[in-house]
Design an enzyme around this catalytic site. Structure first.
Site, PDB file in Angstrom:
ATOM      1  N   ALA A 153      44.092  34.632  71.692  1.00  0.00           N
ATOM      2  CA  ALA A 153      44.337  35.660  72.569  1.00  0.00           C
ATOM      3  C   ALA A 153      44.947  34.871  73.635  1.00  0.00           C
ATOM      4  CB  ALA A 153      42.932  36.332  73.021  1.00  0.00           C
ATOM      5  N   CYS A 168      52.035  27.932  64.283  1.00  0.00           N
ATOM      6  CA  CYS A 168      53.062  28.364  63.561  1.00  0.00           C
ATOM      7  C   CYS A 168      52.444  27.670  61.882  1.00  0.00           C
ATOM      8  CB  CYS A 168      54.214  27.957  63.856  1.00  0.00           C
ATOM      9  SG  CYS A 168      55.103  28.590  65.137  1.00  0.00           S
ATOM     10  N   GLU A 194      54.188  26.577  59.642  1.00  0.00           N
ATOM     11  CA  GLU A 194      54.924  25.212  59.318  1.00  0.00           C
ATOM     12  C   GLU A 194      54.258  23.895  59.756  1.00  0.00           C
ATOM     13  OE1 GLU A 194      58.456  28.359  60.210  1.00  0.00           O
ATOM     14  OE2 GLU A 194      56.477  28.101  60.833  1.00  0.00           O
TER      15      GLU A 194
END
Length: 146
Positions: A59, A66, A68
């Site tokens: 939030a 990410c 990756e």
């Protein structure tokens, strides 16, 4: 112009299919209630192990991570710092998914001589060398230049 680069470090067919499948499986675990943009990544280490990751949102947007970087952090936490390839998967239909700038820089920390498989939702992909995705990079060796 998008050009597919024949990469000598590319995993053989069976390993490539496993890498692509593991990125798809990771995407299915993404926690993305805000963007509704699931991403999965699978990272192949030099020793042949695969570590997967998905994006995890928060939030407080800046606290998300990410796919990756999740895969890289998992591999590093298990003692791996040498990588051969990464596959990245999303639900994008018209264009290939690419890593964000922050992910490219984190990937660069571990060299430029590895492959990144960018996919579309239909399973098609192109392969790029990391050095193509982050030209003129800043890496660990640059800290030694004074």
């Amino acid at each position: 112009m998008t050009q597919q680069h024949p990469a000598p470090a590319a995993p053989p067919g069976e390993h490539l299919q496993l890498l692509l499948r593991r990125s798809q499986e990771a995407k299915n675990c993404a926690y993305c209630p805000y963007s509704r943009f699931p991403v999965g990544a699978a990272l192949l280490t030099a020793s042949g192990e695969i570590f997967s990751g998905c994006n995890v949102e928060n939030a407080c947007y800046s606290l998300g991570v990410c796919a990756e970087r999740t895969a890289i952090q998992k591999a590093i936490s298990e003692g791996h710092t040498s990588f051969r390839a990464m596959a990245i998967t999303s639900d994008m239909r018209d264009t290939f998914i690419v890593p964000c700038g922050a992910c490219r820089q984190v990937m660069r920390e571990f060299g430029t001589d590895w492959d990144v498989y960018l996919t579309k939702a239909d399973g098609s992909y192109i392969v790029k060398r990391l050095e193509e995705l982050l030209p003129l990079p800043f890496g660990p060796e640059d800290l030694k230049k004074v």
